[in-house]
Design an enzyme around this catalytic site. Structure first.
Site: not given
Ligand code: ACO
Length: 438
Positions: A314, A372
């Site tokens: 998140h 979710d």
């Molecule tokens: N699975 C594996 N790796 C992940 C995941 C994941 N679900 N989420 C983040 N990471 C990793 C990224 O690859 C990144 O790695 P790095 O630092 O080596 O490059 C690090 O964790 C940080 O991730 P970001 O994308 O920079 O984090 P951000 O805060 O921008 O994204 C997000 C948050 C979009 C929710 C992300 O965690 C994601 O895509 N999750 C899956 C989708 C999801 O469940 N969304 C629901 C959100 S809740 C809502 O809207 C109600």
């Protein structure tokens, strides 16, 4: 940049010096959470803008509605912890709280319930509006279109400068959203529309509008309707998320409330926001059995795979999403009430969570299950098709959107939202006639 401590009789300020130009920026404190540096005069003082794609360090407004501490996993509506509200209140009570700032007395809640009930039917011509959509239209497409069209039906609540009209528009949207959503569902399956019933509470009424048919009585299961009510509470507001910021930005131009909420619904539709519960359920079903989990964990850790564990991570929560804990409990309650002893998807979810929470990759990056992760399993068990998941989110979030929209309109500091940019295109050049272009 220097941030000066508060001297006696002096407001704290940050100072930034850029090529000998000094900007002194006030530092403001809230009730909870990080302080903010007011950068509004930075351009005037230094000729520079700030650059923050995704607003990771930028507060766009002041607000008294919702507070999140992502590091501690805290979510408060008007100061009340989400788990207490989910356990002890109802969705309509939470709506009242978000809109008015305080929990209602019995009399206030009765009056509010009466108001919402009075507004839950739609202008009969809206019914005909529905037949213009294809049967296979995504219900979110129908929601965006129909809610946007409400401004063409309810002219007496579009004057944003009149508090009474704003309240009327807010109540209308909270009340009519379930009716529109149920109609979108009924239309997609070719069933007749079912009218609202005022003897039922908010969630029970919505379920009967979705699942009742005219030829037989519909049996309400209080455990299931209570679970849906709780899901609505969990999704009611989440401070300045993408769709709420969209509503505020649309509203900042003075657009009418129905148009603003339609813009919020459009933003919510995206898979990185409201569409994630559908993606999480799809992923759990694709994994299918616990023995395949290691393969998916490996894929999620491999950047080149482009795969992420949906329902994990998140932007704000770097700890367990407090809503996910309540959601997990609700999921178990619903499956028990339905007599589902073994749900393979739930088994995969629980084992996946257990393994991921012990894995260095997820621990280091602070990736925890978000709301979710369990909501898709629960909504499916309640009988909703996947295409309705984001629609249910929109029903619940409508109160958050209207509360934030009202707060913005009343905020004397509010101005039209107009971000700036770092321009990377061509510098000025002269027009080239057609016969000289290569
Ligand atoms: N699975 C594996 N790796 C992940 C995941 C994941 N679900 N989420 C983040 N990471 C990793 C990224 O690859 C990144 O790695 P790095 O630092 O080596 O490059 C690090 O964790 C940080 O991730 P970001 O994308 O920079 O984090 P951000 O805060 O921008 O994204 C997000 C948050 C979009 C929710 C992300 O965690 C994601 O895509 N999750 C899956 C989708 C999801 O469940 N969304 C629901 C959100 S809740 C809502 O809207 C109600």
């Amino acid at each position: 940049m220097n941030v000066h401590e508060r001297a006696p009789n002096c407001e704290p300020a940050a100072e930034l010096t850029l090529e000998r130009k000094l900007s002194r920026m006030p530092v403001r404190s809230g009730t909870l959470g990080p302080e903010v540096i007011e950068v509004g005069k930075l351009y005037r003082d230094t000729g520079c803008f700030t650059y923050d794609p995704g607003f990771t360090s930028t507060a766009n407004c002041t607000s008294r509605i919702t507070y999140i501490d992502g590091d501690e996993g805290v979510l408060l509506y008007r100061g009340y912890p989400i788990d207490q509200l989910a356990e002890r209140s109802t969705f309509l009570e939470v709506c009242y709280l978000l809109l008015n700032g305080e929990l209602p007395t019995t009399g206030q809640l009765d009056e509010f319930r009466g108001t919402i009930n009075r507004h839950n039917m739609l202008h009969e011509q809206v019914t005909r509006f529905f037949t213009g959509f294809r049967r296979d239209a995504h219900p979110m497409a129908v929601m965006v279109g129909t809610v946007g069209a409400l401004s063409a039906f309810y002219h007496d609540s579009t004057d944003i400068n009149d508090p009474a009209q704003r309240a009327m528009a807010s109540n209308r949207m909270i009340a009519k959203m379930p009716t529109i959503a149920a109609m979108a569902y009924k239309y997609s399956i070719g069933h007749p529309f079912i009218y609202p019933r005022n003897d039922l509470d908010f969630a029970a009424n919505f379920m009967q509008m979705c699942f009742a048919i005219p030829c037989e009585p519909y049996k309400i299961d209080p455990i299931l309707t209570r679970a849906l009510d709780r899901i609505f509470i969990l999704h009611a507001d989440h401070e300045q998320n993408a769709s709420t910021s969209t509503v505020r930005l649309a509203g900042s131009s003075g657009a009418n409330p129905f148009a603003c909420i339609a813009s919020g619904i459009a933003c919510l539709w995206g898979p990185a926001h409201g569409g994630a519960n559908e993606a999480a359920l799809n992923m759990l079903m694709e994994i299918g059995s616990v023995d395949r989990i290691p393969e998916y964990i490996k894929k999620a850790k491999d950047k080149s795979s482009g795969f992420r564990l949906m329902g994990f991570g998140h932007r704000v929560y770097k700890n367990y999403d407090p809503r996910a804990k309540v959601m997990q409990k609700t999921c178990h309650e619903v499956l028990n009430a339905l007599g589902i002893k073994h749900d393979p998807v739930l088994e995969v979810a629980m084992e996946l969570e257990r393994i991921a929470l012990q894995d260095e990759y997820f621990i280091d990056k602070k990736l925890y299950p978000n709301i979710d992760f369990y909501s898709g399993i629960t909504l499916r068990a309640l009988g909703f098709p996947m295409s309705m998941f984001t629609v249910l989110f929109a029903i619940a979030r409508t109160v958050g959107w209207v509360a934030q929209w009202n707060e913005m309109i009343e905020d004397p500091e509010q101005r039209i939202g107009r971000p700036r940019q770092l321009y990377l295109g061509p510098a000025e050049r002269n027009f080239v006639p057609m016969d000289q272009r290569s």
